[in-house]
Design an enzyme around this catalytic site. Structure first.
Site, PDB file in Angstrom:
ATOM      1  N   ALA A  56       0.757  -1.254   0.052  1.00 47.23           N
ATOM      2  CA  ALA A  56       0.018   0.139  -0.098  1.00 47.23           C
ATOM      3  C   ALA A  56       0.805   1.154  -0.064  1.00 47.23           C
ATOM      4  O   ALA A  56       0.290   2.242  -0.242  1.00 47.23           O
ATOM      5  CB  ALA A  56      -0.946   0.170   1.164  1.00 47.23           C
ATOM      6  N   TYR A  57       2.122   1.010   0.121  1.00 44.01           N
ATOM      7  CA  TYR A  57       3.132   2.302   0.403  1.00 44.01           C
ATOM      8  C   TYR A  57       3.566   2.898  -0.945  1.00 44.01           C
ATOM      9  O   TYR A  57       4.670   3.215  -1.265  1.00 44.01           O
ATOM     10  CB  TYR A  57       4.136   1.976   1.099  1.00 44.01           C
ATOM     11  CG  TYR A  57       3.992   1.551   2.720  1.00 44.01           C
ATOM     12  CD1 TYR A  57       2.529   1.816   3.471  1.00 44.01           C
ATOM     13  CD2 TYR A  57       4.790   1.061   3.412  1.00 44.01           C
ATOM     14  CE1 TYR A  57       2.410   1.434   4.581  1.00 44.01           C
ATOM     15  CE2 TYR A  57       4.690   0.785   4.806  1.00 44.01           C
ATOM     16  CZ  TYR A  57       3.306   0.832   5.343  1.00 44.01           C
ATOM     17  OH  TYR A  57       3.241   0.616   6.934  1.00 44.01           O
ATOM     18  N   GLY A  58       2.713   2.858  -1.763  1.00 44.81           N
ATOM     19  CA  GLY A  58       3.114   3.670  -3.144  1.00 44.81           C
ATOM     20  C   GLY A  58       4.107   2.899  -3.815  1.00 44.81           C
ATOM     21  O   GLY A  58       3.966   1.542  -4.123  1.00 44.81           O
TER      22      GLY A  58
END
Length: 352
Positions: free
Chosen positions: A55-57
């Site tokens: 989810a962290y780019g």
């Protein structure tokens, strides 16, 4: 650097782990090459535990690049469950995957997401694969079955949960035992001087089942840096979007902690770091620097040890097992989010 055993996995990890959310270019450090240098500096300092998430780019891609040639000496953890972000939640321009099947803990999504993470991380296995948030819409047996298959395939070495309530932790352990599935080896909850709620049930449950605990938010999401003071403007970028950075109760506690840190002869950040790893139920605490300057400031505190007297003083300011206020980013059970789940129909609310 001393090393601790991650639950009962036999894996040795540093008491401080490197969190990589702020290395994502869309929400943290815009220079991937600089982030790679920060990662290398952490590894050179003895940190061998790196935690990221899909989810962290583009964080996983940056971590993958940084670990080339050093992968075998790193315990690599990533997570699945939240949609992939292109900006911090509640910020202008924030966006995430909109497909409802590209999130959660279903077998369908886990099997797709792990392949994507392996590709981005440029590795053939993940040491610790974690469910980033509980998924009430998916049977825990379905989730554990998929994760067990990943362990058997060799793509994953150990599995964990994140921000699970104690009751869910226990249920998952029971299901694993009854169904002959792999059990969660770790839990990743929020924990800091300002948020000690996990001390009452989550940490004891994790200890009872031999789970390693990897805690996040040890600097109180910026509150325990000393940059947020009563009656003063602060320069934290998230202050406009995070209510907890302007919460008067939290600020009042910080004002009591700052003189305590001064008396102990250390910055507030080092007090907060040392507090997090002093609990016997905590295996490792996540540091989340964005720049080399941030990392060096935190590394300066890795040798700090708190005395019983200091810990007693902290207990007086924030009683054990209590949260000053609930974190915005922490998991909220459905019954807290949906009023209809905690209210009878109007016609049934009376006694007569």
């Amino acid at each position: 650097m001393q090393y601790r055993t991650l639950g009962r996995t036999g894996i040795k990890v540093s008491p401080y782990a490197l969190g990589t959310l702020m290395f994502a270019t869309v929400i943290g450090n815009p220079d991937p090459d600089d982030s790679i240098k920060v990662i290398h500096r952490a590894l050179d300092a003895g940190i061998n535990f790196v935690d990221t998430a899909d989810a962290y780019g583009d964080s996983e891609e940056i971590v993958g690049r940084a670990l080339k040639g050093r992968r075998d000496n790193v315990v690599l953890a990533t997570k699945v469950g939240l949609p992939r972000l292109t900006a911090l939640p509640r910020t202008p321009g924030a966006a995430a995957a909109t497909d409802p099947n590209q999130r959660g803990a279903s077998r369908r999504w886990i099997m797709t997401a792990v392949e994507d993470s392996l590709r981005r991380l440029q590795t053939d296995h993940i040491d610790l694969y974690q469910i980033q948030r509980p998924d009430p819409g998916t049977d825990i047996e379905e989730t554990l079955s998929a994760l067990s298959d990943l362990i058997r395939s060799g793509k994953v070495r150990a599995i964990g949960s994140s921000t699970m309530p104690a009751s869910d932790i226990i249920e998952a352990q029971w299901v694993a035992e009854r169904r002959g599935l792999q059990r969660f080896h770790t839990e990743q909850p929020p924990y800091s001087i300002l948020n000690r709620g996990i001390e009452s049930e989550v940490l004891p449950a994790a200890q009872r089942y031999g789970m390693g605990t990897l805690v996040w938010g040890l600097l109180g999401q910026g509150m325990l840096t000393g940059r947020v003071r009563k009656g003063e403007q602060n320069d934290l970028r998230r202050a406009r979007f995070s209510k907890h950075l302007t919460d008067e109760r939290r600020i009042d506690v910080v004002e009591q902690l700052i003189p305590l840190a001064d008396e102990a002869g250390m910055p507030l950040t080092h007090l907060a770091m040392a507090f997090a790893i002093a609990h016997p139920g905590v295996t490792s605490a996540i540091l989340g620097p964005r720049t080399m300057e941030h990392l060096d400031g935190l590394l300066a505190g890795v040798e700090v040890t708190l005395t019983d007297e200091i810990l007693d003083r902290i207990d007086e300011i924030v009683p054990p097992g209590t949260d000053v206020t609930r974190l915005d980013q922490a998991y909220q059970p459905p019954a807290l989010l949906n009023p209809n789940l905690r209210r009878r129909p109007v016609s049934e609310r009376g006694a007569a």
